[in-house]
Design a protein around this motif. Structure first.
Motif, mmCIF file in Angstrom:
data_model
loop_
_atom_site.group_PDB
_atom_site.id
_atom_site.type_symbol
_atom_site.label_atom_id
_atom_site.label_comp_id
_atom_site.label_asym_id
_atom_site.label_seq_id
_atom_site.Cartn_x
_atom_site.Cartn_y
_atom_site.Cartn_z
ATOM 1 N N UNK A 452 0.807 -1.224 0.000
ATOM 2 C CA UNK A 452 0.000 0.000 0.000
ATOM 3 C C UNK A 452 0.837 1.269 0.000
ATOM 4 N N UNK A 453 2.146 1.136 0.063
ATOM 5 C CA UNK A 453 3.030 2.297 0.122
ATOM 6 C C UNK A 453 3.811 2.460 -1.176
ATOM 7 N N UNK A 454 4.080 3.706 -1.561
ATOM 8 C CA UNK A 454 4.989 3.905 -2.692
ATOM 9 C C UNK A 454 6.422 3.597 -2.236
ATOM 10 N N UNK A 455 7.257 3.173 -3.145
ATOM 11 C CA UNK A 455 8.679 2.930 -2.842
ATOM 12 C C UNK A 455 8.858 1.966 -1.675
ATOM 13 N N UNK A 456 8.102 0.865 -1.673
ATOM 14 C CA UNK A 456 8.195 -0.030 -0.518
ATOM 15 C C UNK A 456 8.803 -1.374 -0.893
ATOM 16 N N UNK A 457 9.322 -2.036 0.138
ATOM 17 C CA UNK A 457 9.963 -3.342 0.012
ATOM 18 C C UNK A 457 9.586 -4.145 1.244
ATOM 19 N N UNK A 458 9.769 -5.464 1.180
ATOM 20 C CA UNK A 458 9.497 -6.272 2.373
ATOM 21 C C UNK A 458 10.762 -6.999 2.799
ATOM 22 N N UNK A 459 10.904 -7.143 4.113
ATOM 23 C CA UNK A 459 11.998 -7.914 4.689
ATOM 24 C C UNK A 459 11.398 -9.138 5.373
ATOM 25 N N UNK A 460 11.878 -10.309 5.001
ATOM 26 C CA UNK A 460 11.256 -11.551 5.461
ATOM 27 C C UNK A 460 12.300 -12.662 5.498
ATOM 28 N N UNK A 461 12.042 -13.677 6.292
ATOM 29 C CA UNK A 461 12.928 -14.838 6.348
ATOM 30 C C UNK A 461 12.682 -15.762 5.171
ATOM 31 N N UNK A 462 13.501 -16.786 5.013
ATOM 32 C CA UNK A 462 13.370 -17.693 3.865
ATOM 33 C C UNK A 462 12.084 -18.509 3.910
ATOM 34 N N UNK A 463 11.575 -18.927 2.750
ATOM 35 C CA UNK A 463 10.319 -19.691 2.695
ATOM 36 C C UNK A 463 10.526 -21.147 3.088
ATOM 37 N N UNK A 464 10.814 -21.351 4.370
ATOM 38 C CA UNK A 464 11.051 -22.701 4.888
ATOM 39 C C UNK A 464 9.990 -23.063 5.927
ATOM 40 N N UNK A 465 9.832 -22.197 6.927
ATOM 41 C CA UNK A 465 8.856 -22.459 7.973
ATOM 42 C C UNK A 465 7.434 -22.252 7.440
ATOM 43 N N UNK A 466 6.504 -22.981 8.008
ATOM 44 C CA UNK A 466 5.092 -22.906 7.595
ATOM 45 C C UNK A 466 4.570 -21.465 7.688
ATOM 46 N N UNK A 467 4.922 -20.775 8.778
ATOM 47 C CA UNK A 467 4.426 -19.417 8.979
ATOM 48 C C UNK A 467 4.918 -18.476 7.875
ATOM 49 N N UNK A 468 6.147 -18.706 7.413
ATOM 50 C CA UNK A 468 6.691 -17.865 6.347
ATOM 51 C C UNK A 468 6.010 -18.173 5.014
ATOM 52 N N UNK A 469 5.708 -19.436 4.782
ATOM 53 C CA UNK A 469 5.058 -19.811 3.517
ATOM 54 C C UNK A 469 3.706 -19.116 3.390
ATOM 55 N N UNK A 470 2.972 -18.989 4.507
ATOM 56 C CA UNK A 470 1.704 -18.260 4.497
ATOM 57 C C UNK A 470 1.921 -16.821 4.020
ATOM 58 N N UNK A 471 2.995 -16.221 4.474
ATOM 59 C CA UNK A 471 3.264 -14.829 4.113
ATOM 60 C C UNK A 471 3.692 -14.701 2.653
ATOM 61 N N UNK A 472 4.468 -15.659 2.175
ATOM 62 C CA UNK A 472 4.833 -15.643 0.752
ATOM 63 C C UNK A 472 3.593 -15.851 -0.119
ATOM 64 N N UNK A 473 2.683 -16.697 0.331
ATOM 65 C CA UNK A 473 1.441 -16.883 -0.425
ATOM 66 C C UNK A 473 0.632 -15.595 -0.474
ATOM 67 N N UNK A 474 0.643 -14.831 0.634
ATOM 68 C CA UNK A 474 -0.037 -13.534 0.642
ATOM 69 C C UNK A 474 0.636 -12.584 -0.350
ATOM 70 N N UNK A 475 1.955 -12.614 -0.390
ATOM 71 C CA UNK A 475 2.708 -11.793 -1.340
ATOM 72 C C UNK A 475 2.310 -12.138 -2.775
ATOM 73 N N UNK A 476 2.271 -13.426 -3.078
ATOM 74 C CA UNK A 476 1.917 -13.859 -4.435
ATOM 75 C C UNK A 476 0.470 -13.496 -4.785
ATOM 76 N N UNK A 477 -0.423 -13.592 -3.792
ATOM 77 C CA UNK A 477 -1.830 -13.240 -4.018
ATOM 78 C C UNK A 477 -1.948 -11.757 -4.380
#
Length: 483
Positions: A452-477
């Motif tokens: 929702x922000x201009x000039x934005x980026x996300x900082x996240x851990x690798x897509x290994x843990x289940x909780x992170x995969x949920x967040x990557x799926x949100x990113x892809x959505x």
């Protein structure tokens, strides 16, 4: 009405779908209980509220649950008045840490969540009748409570950040689009991913002084590219001398540095990128967090040897040489201690014509600090200051390219909004890195904020843990929705 045998089935379904009988009955009961002089005006006002629906907070309660680390935390349950109905909303947000020294939920001496839940119920009373769209009014009430109960930040924080998801849910809106309205964002683009790949520093007992090695990737297929590199790094670590025992993780899923030196760890990453054939598509960032190796008594830095401390000039020369030798390094975060203004001035001058960008999680960390670096002072605007003071303060302004911000460093959503909106207005080229929380939950709110922000980026851990995969799926959505 709907029970009449003479009403067609489709009309019955329509009446039941919109609860027309219940609404009319409630309207009549309202009129009869109030006996207004002008019942028709009251009728008009009653149905007018239904045509422009408002979500009113009625009650907030807490439910003790376990987070992903099997520690007790609280899920909020909102009861609201909406379209003349009492409805419930279970917040998808769980309190999570911005700093490792924070507790999950402050509960004084008690080992359970009873007191925290009681505090939520107290706060709930002061919010009854407030509207979900009135974020600032709600947050003002929450901050008043925090002033009176200073150790209750995470009781009010989760309420504040849950308000927009609640509003989006009942209004059937996209949360990221609702956030765009909050930030007055006209145009957005898919954020870059700054992935935490290797974790070093004394935080995890590593000899390698870099706090985090980052992979930086954007564009089509960014998640798949990152996954390829992560898999190759994992294979390399396992194939080392320690085997499976060498594969250790930080709490956010980041690999703990297998090598003791900076070159050793860079070599592992470079080999992983080459094996994935992504040399020109994935770049590197280094989070130094210089406070971890700064020696304040000497105003120098212990990067390699406590007997050979480096001054700012020597440290900056080291950074510059490293980036020349490793052209895939394009980002340095907190390479200088936040109090070392002279050092920051020197490093920004050194890298100003370089492709390497500088960022910080400390320099612009709140509005007061941001003003110090973004507001140009003059005698006209600050007559109480001398010319010498103004020149000194202007000379201490540091211009950086990126600011790192986890959401839950803020007491309320309004604080977050005010801070980021201010920076947007003063430094339109400034890039935001919106960070995930240290405690891993399934909360993906930070992804919505980044989109929702201009000039934005996300900082996240690798897509290994289940909780992170949920967040990557949100990113892809959200990538799919923005196409």
């Amino acid at each position: 009405m709907s029970k009449s045998p003479y009403i067609p089935p489709e009309v019955k379904a329509y009446i039941e779908q919109y609860k027309i009988e219940d609404i009319i009955k409630d309207a009549v009961n309202t009129i009869l209980s109030q006996k207004p002089a002008d019942p028709y005006t009251t009728f008009s006002q009653y149905f007018g509220k239904l045509s422009t629906p408002v979500i009113e907070l009625d009650q907030i309660s807490g439910l003790e649950v376990l987070n992903n680390e099997l520690k007790s935390t609280i899920q909020l349950i909102f009861t609201v008045q909406f379209k003349n109905q009492k409805l419930h909303f279970n917040s998808p947000l769980y309190f999570s840490q911005a700093f490792s020294e924070q507790e999950i939920f402050y509960d004084d001496e008690q080992k359970n969540m009873k007191q925290a839940i009681q505090e939520i119920e107290k706060v709930s009373l002061s919010l009854r009748g407030k509207k979900s769209k009135d974020q600032k009014q709600v947050d003002d009430t929450l901050m008043k409570y925090l002033t009176e109960h200073p150790n209750r930040i995470n009781v009010i924080q989760q309420i504040s950040f849950s308000l927009l998801p609640l509003h989006a849910h009942f209004m059937n809106q996209s949360l990221s689009k609702l956030l765009c309205q909050q930030f007055n964002t006209q145009e957005t683009k898919t954020p870059k991913i700054f992935l935490n790949l290797l974790q070093g520093s004394k935080v995890v007992g590593s000899k390698c002084k870099i706090y985090k090695f980052l992979l930086i990737c954007d564009g089509e297929g960014a998640v798949q590219k990152i996954q390829n590199v992560v898999n190759n790094v994992k294979k390399t670590i396992i194939s080392g001398k320690k085997g499976e025992a060498g594969l250790q993780y930080y709490q956010d899923g980041t690999f703990i540095c297998p090598g003791d030196t900076i070159p050793d760890n860079l070599k592992i990453i470079e080999q992983a990128i080459d094996a994935a054939q992504l040399k020109d598509q994935v770049q590197l960032g280094l989070v130094w967090l210089a406070e971890l190796f700064y020696v304040p008594e000497e105003k120098k830095y212990d990067l390699d040897n406590p007997k050979k401390l480096l001054d700012a000039d020597q440290l900056i020369d080291y950074y510059f040489k490293l980036c020349q030798e490793k052209p895939n390094i394009v980002y340095l975060e907190d390479p200088i201690h936040h109090s070392d203004i002279v050092g920051w001035t020197k490093i920004t001058n050194k890298f100003k014509d370089s492709k390497v960008k500088l960022g910080s999680r400390r320099l612009y960390s709140n509005i007061e600090k941001a003003k110090k670096h973004c507001e140009v002072l003059t005698l006209q605007t600050n007559p109480e200051l001398s010319e010498q003071q103004i020149n000194q303060m202007n000379n201490e302004r540091i211009n950086i390219d990126y600011i790192y911000k986890p959401l839950y460093e803020y007491n309320t959503f309004t604080e977050l909004q005010n801070h980021l909106s201010y920076l947007n207005s003063k430094k339109s080229t400034l890039q935001f890195i919106i960070g995930d929380s240290l405690v891993d939950t399934e909360d993906s709110y930070f992804i919505d904020v980044a989109f929702s922000l201009p000039n934005s980026n996300i900082n996240i851990g690798p897509p290994i843990k289940y909780e992170k995969i949920i967040k990557y799926n949100k990113f892809l959505k959200l990538c799919h929705e923005s196409d």
